[in-house]
Write an enzyme that holds these catalytic residues in place. Structure first.
Site, PDB file in Angstrom:
ATOM      1  N   CYS A   1       0.884  -1.155   0.000  1.00  0.00           N
ATOM      2  CA  CYS A   1       0.000   0.000   0.000  1.00  0.00           C
ATOM      3  C   CYS A   1       0.924   1.207   0.000  1.00  0.00           C
ATOM      4  O   CYS A   1       1.520   1.530   1.013  1.00  0.00           O
ATOM      5  CB  CYS A   1      -0.912  -0.005   1.228  1.00  0.00           C
ATOM      6  SG  CYS A   1      -1.835   1.526   1.455  1.00  0.00           S
TER       7      CYS A   1
ATOM      8  N   CYS B   1      -0.571   4.381   2.198  1.00  0.00           N
ATOM      9  CA  CYS B   1      -0.625   4.270   3.662  1.00  0.00           C
ATOM     10  C   CYS B   1      -0.095   2.884   4.008  1.00  0.00           C
ATOM     11  O   CYS B   1       1.054   2.605   3.689  1.00  0.00           O
ATOM     12  CB  CYS B   1      -2.011   4.583   4.226  1.00  0.00           C
ATOM     13  SG  CYS B   1      -3.449   4.129   3.228  1.00  0.00           S
ATOM     14  N   SER B   2      -0.855   2.031   4.652  1.00  0.00           N
ATOM     15  CA  SER B   2      -0.359   0.671   4.915  1.00  0.00           C
ATOM     16  C   SER B   2      -1.520  -0.303   5.016  1.00  0.00           C
ATOM     17  O   SER B   2      -1.587  -1.135   5.899  1.00  0.00           O
ATOM     18  CB  SER B   2       0.463   0.624   6.213  1.00  0.00           C
ATOM     19  OG  SER B   2       1.596   1.441   6.118  1.00  0.00           O
ATOM     20  N   CYS B   3      -2.459  -0.235   4.062  1.00  0.00           N
ATOM     21  CA  CYS B   3      -3.665  -1.057   4.119  1.00  0.00           C
ATOM     22  C   CYS B   3      -3.342  -2.542   3.930  1.00  0.00           C
ATOM     23  O   CYS B   3      -2.443  -2.904   3.172  1.00  0.00           O
ATOM     24  CB  CYS B   3      -4.634  -0.635   3.017  1.00  0.00           C
ATOM     25  SG  CYS B   3      -5.167   1.082   3.125  1.00  0.00           S
TER      26      CYS B   3
END
Lengths: 210, 210
Positions: B97, B100-102
């Site tokens: 991601c 962000c850090s999905c």
């Protein structure tokens, strides 16, 4: 320069750190933080895109130098503040006097999508070009695909409110997203590796191939 | 301004919300306890079934979250959808991601530290072979690498290639070699890590503290 959080393809970050750290948390408060994030979203006080945008517009130095949880906490705190659920003063009453909470500056207004709710414009195999430039503010189309042409793989099953609106706490029409596959060397002519990158993009970020 | 007080500020936000009656402690506790069930053991059990049951695998490829519920009971993940991506000897899928850090936490667990790092977010889309090499994964030159950038509310889980030498293994034995890293696509399951039926769980699939 892309927005701070928009990191895909940016040089200068070095080796991947913490390769051994796969565990679920370091300390339990990290889960408290995620619980607070999810509860506020469940109660309809902010959408995920509004939280994301609150995090994205943190000061650049802060974003690049602080921990994941510090960024996340600052985004969540600002999402609650902007929803009017709690005030900075009310939070600071629970902190030692020297600890202040970072506040990110609202940016906006949001930008509309095409307002074509749930229209299916593309099918698998269609060639599409990502709009460029895209408006300022919350954008879920990474800079590295803007202006680039790829092939639609498939369509997301759910229409979603357009991020450019709901990320700014404004009502947004629901749109489908399309998974678009790009040749890596179309994105970066000097890429060492061939292969592809697949990005999930809202209808309003796309045009038929230019 | 002091910004390195993530724990204190997280608890202050929680306490301010509870003091104001916006959330209850019970709600926060219940959410945190729910996270206990979000581990990569869920994704591992799903992969093991997919390796053993071609019909299941076909359903999984069409509807990952719905089909996963036949094997495990991941907590419903908000408005998200998920796709399962099958690795073969010709195509290797790997997830990131960049914005962000999905991740799909109910199947993969919390995003690991390296996945949340700025370096991983920046580099994987552009130079996947170099990044995979840092994880110790070297793919044959003819294998095409597809990088999936999670930019909307669809997440992914990778179905790794079933390793040679696992013929006749039980689903539990197969699941025991599927790690969080292999569900993201940065390593191949290692047959040497097998946990035979009846043996205690290894740290790879447990909720683990620092």
């Amino acid at each position: 320069m892309p927005d701070t959080h928009d990191l895909g393809g940016i040089a200068g970050f070095g080796a991947i750190p913490h390769l051994e750290k796969d565990y679920e948390y370091n300390e339990r408060w990290e889960w408290t933080l995620m619980a607070v994030l999810r509860l506020g979203a469940q109660k309809g006080w902010y959408r995920t895109d509004a939280y994301r945008h609150a995090l994205e517009r943190l000061p650049r130095d802060f974003y690049l130098s602080k921990s994941y949880y510090d960024r996340m906490l600052s985004g969540i705190t600002n999402a609650y503040l902007e929803a009017g659920i709690v005030t900075a003063g009310e939070i600071e009453q629970h902190l030692e006097p020297h600890i202040r909470i970072p506040i990110s500056t609202p940016r906006g207004p949001g930008h509309a999508g095409a307002e074509r709710p749930e229209l299916v414009r593309f099918q698998a195999g269609d060639r599409v070009t990502v709009r460029s430039p895209l408006p300022d503010g919350h954008v879920r189309a990474p800079a590295y695909v803007r202006g680039k042409t790829g092939t639609v793989v498939d369509r997301g099953r759910h229409a979603l409110p357009f991020p450019g609106r709901v990320g700014h706490r404004e009502p947004g029409a629901a749109e489908f997203t399309y998974r678009v596959e790009f040749e890596r060397r179309e994105l970066w002519a000097d890429a060492l590796d061939a292969g592809t990158v697949i990005v999930d993009l809202s209808d309003s970020y796309l045009n038929p191939e230019a | 301004m002091h910004f390195n007080n993530e724990k204190e500020r997280t608890l202050a936000l929680r306490d301010a919300l509870i003091a104001k009656g916006m959330h209850t402690q019970a709600e926060v506790d219940a959410m945190e306890e729910g996270f206990e069930t979000w581990t990569p053991a869920n994704g591992a059990a799903v992969v093991a079934r997919a390796w053993c049951d071609p019909d299941f695998k076909q359903r999984l490829l069409a509807d990952a979250l719905g089909t996963a519920n036949e094997v495990v009971q991941p907590v419903p993940f908000g408005g998200w959808d998920a796709l399962a991506l099958e690795n073969t000897d010709k195509v290797h899928n790997v997830l990131v991601c960049t914005l962000c850090s999905c991740t799909i936490k109910s199947l993969i667990g919390q995003p690991p530290h390296w996945y949340k790092s700025l370096a991983y977010r920046a580099r994987l889309v552009r130079e996947p072979r170099a990044v995979l090499g840092e994880f110790g994964l070297t793919l044959a030159p003819e294998v095409e690498i597809k990088v999936w950038d999670i930019t909307a509310e669809t997440g992914y889980m990778v179905i790794p290639v079933r390793p040679a030498g696992t013929e006749g293994w039980s689903e539990a034995e197969l699941a025991s070699i599927v790690t969080k890293k292999s569900l993201i696509g940065v390593e191949q399951p290692d047959v040497r890590l097998v946990r035979r039926d009846g043996q205690a769980a290894t740290s790879d699939v447990e909720v683990q503290h620092a």
